[in-house]
Design a protein around this motif. Structure first.
Motif, PDB file in Angstrom:
ATOM      1  N   SER A 148      15.382  29.632 -38.364  1.00 41.39           N
ATOM      2  CA  SER A 148      16.706  30.060 -38.794  1.00 41.39           C
ATOM      3  C   SER A 148      17.682  28.915 -38.600  1.00 41.39           C
ATOM      4  O   SER A 148      17.806  28.365 -37.513  1.00 41.39           O
ATOM      5  CB  SER A 148      17.139  31.269 -37.959  1.00 41.39           C
ATOM      6  N   ILE A 149      18.400  28.558 -39.664  1.00 44.52           N
ATOM      7  CA  ILE A 149      19.364  27.462 -39.582  1.00 44.52           C
ATOM      8  C   ILE A 149      20.761  28.068 -39.552  1.00 44.52           C
ATOM      9  O   ILE A 149      21.180  28.737 -40.498  1.00 44.52           O
ATOM     10  CB  ILE A 149      19.199  26.494 -40.767  1.00 44.52           C
ATOM     11  N   THR A 150      21.462  27.835 -38.459  1.00 45.33           N
ATOM     12  CA  THR A 150      22.797  28.420 -38.285  1.00 45.33           C
ATOM     13  C   THR A 150      23.863  27.361 -38.103  1.00 45.33           C
ATOM     14  O   THR A 150      24.981  27.665 -37.716  1.00 45.33           O
ATOM     15  CB  THR A 150      22.812  29.359 -37.063  1.00 45.33           C
ATOM     16  N   GLY A 151      23.559  26.126 -38.344  1.00 46.21           N
ATOM     17  CA  GLY A 151      24.537  25.058 -38.179  1.00 46.21           C
ATOM     18  C   GLY A 151      24.260  24.199 -36.963  1.00 46.21           C
ATOM     19  O   GLY A 151      24.539  23.016 -36.965  1.00 46.21           O
ATOM     20  N   GLY A 152      23.691  24.785 -35.932  1.00 42.69           N
ATOM     21  CA  GLY A 152      23.332  24.049 -34.722  1.00 42.69           C
ATOM     22  C   GLY A 152      21.834  23.830 -34.698  1.00 42.69           C
ATOM     23  O   GLY A 152      21.198  23.585 -35.716  1.00 42.69           O
ATOM     24  N   ARG A 153      21.276  23.935 -33.508  1.00 46.54           N
ATOM     25  CA  ARG A 153      19.821  23.826 -33.374  1.00 46.54           C
ATOM     26  C   ARG A 153      19.179  25.033 -34.054  1.00 46.54           C
ATOM     27  O   ARG A 153      19.651  26.156 -33.907  1.00 46.54           O
ATOM     28  CB  ARG A 153      19.456  23.788 -31.897  1.00 46.54           C
ATOM     29  N   SER A 154      18.127  24.806 -34.797  1.00 46.16           N
ATOM     30  CA  SER A 154      17.487  25.914 -35.514  1.00 46.16           C
ATOM     31  C   SER A 154      16.749  26.832 -34.533  1.00 46.16           C
ATOM     32  O   SER A 154      16.094  26.377 -33.603  1.00 46.16           O
ATOM     33  CB  SER A 154      16.526  25.382 -36.577  1.00 46.16           C
ATOM     34  N   ALA A 155      16.896  28.128 -34.772  1.00 45.32           N
ATOM     35  CA  ALA A 155      16.297  29.127 -33.888  1.00 45.32           C
ATOM     36  C   ALA A 155      14.884  29.463 -34.348  1.00 45.32           C
ATOM     37  O   ALA A 155      14.598  29.499 -35.542  1.00 45.32           O
ATOM     38  CB  ALA A 155      17.157  30.386 -33.885  1.00 45.32           C
ATOM     39  N   ARG A 156      14.010  29.730 -33.393  1.00 42.01           N
ATOM     40  CA  ARG A 156      12.656  30.176 -33.715  1.00 42.01           C
ATOM     41  C   ARG A 156      12.732  31.579 -34.307  1.00 42.01           C
ATOM     42  O   ARG A 156      13.501  32.418 -33.851  1.00 42.01           O
ATOM     43  CB  ARG A 156      11.796  30.240 -32.459  1.00 42.01           C
ATOM     44  N   LEU A 157      11.896  31.815 -35.278  1.00 37.09           N
ATOM     45  CA  LEU A 157      11.790  33.142 -35.868  1.00 37.09           C
ATOM     46  C   LEU A 157      10.430  33.722 -35.506  1.00 37.09           C
ATOM     47  O   LEU A 157       9.434  32.996 -35.433  1.00 37.09           O
ATOM     48  CB  LEU A 157      11.938  33.079 -37.386  1.00 37.09           C
ATOM     49  N   TYR A 158      10.402  35.018 -35.286  1.00 35.07           N
ATOM     50  CA  TYR A 158       9.169  35.713 -34.931  1.00 35.07           C
ATOM     51  C   TYR A 158       8.866  36.746 -35.998  1.00 35.07           C
ATOM     52  O   TYR A 158       9.763  37.299 -36.619  1.00 35.07           O
ATOM     53  CB  TYR A 158       9.308  36.373 -33.555  1.00 35.07           C
ATOM     54  N   GLU A 159       7.568  36.983 -36.210  1.00 36.95           N
ATOM     55  CA  GLU A 159       7.143  37.951 -37.205  1.00 36.95           C
ATOM     56  C   GLU A 159       5.942  38.720 -36.686  1.00 36.95           C
ATOM     57  O   GLU A 159       5.206  38.247 -35.829  1.00 36.95           O
ATOM     58  CB  GLU A 159       6.804  37.263 -38.529  1.00 36.95           C
TER      59      GLU A 159
END
Length: 108
Positions: free
Chosen positions: A68-79
């Motif tokens: 996930s790209i939110t402007g800062g460091r990209s967050a891990r996504l889980y599925e």
């Protein structure tokens, strides 16, 4: 997951309810970050991390290739891991002098 499907709020059931609800959310929304999971169910990020660790260990959840790209460091996504709960059904059929096998794989 409906409210009536949840077990009691006794301490021994809370963790199990959290595990099941996180799995449910990941099935419903496909890919979510820890922050999104916390917002959806009201649990703290610390609790979400612990629940995800358990689900990652048992294979029911996996880390997504995308982030996930939110402007800062990209967050891990889980599925949810769609191959986690599969059932193999094998049927042997004997007719006259022949033996035939039929199989199917079902998603639980």
């Amino acid at each position: 997951m409906k409210e009536k499907d949840m077990k009691s709020n006794k301490p021994q059931h809370i963790r199990e309810n959290n595990l099941e609800y996180i799995e449910f959310l990941l099935k419903k929304y496909t890919k979510l970050s820890q922050k999104e999971l916390a917002q959806l169910n009201g649990l703290s990020i610390v609790t979400i991390k612990k629940v995800l660790e358990t689900l990652l260990e048992n294979g029911s959840v996996q880390e997504s290739d995308k982030r996930s790209i939110t402007g800062g460091r990209s967050a891990r996504l889980y599925e949810y891991n769609p191959r986690h709960k599969l059932l193999l059904v094998v049927q042997l059929i004997e007719t006259e002098e022949q033996m035939r096998g039929v199989y199917s794989i079902c998603d639980m």
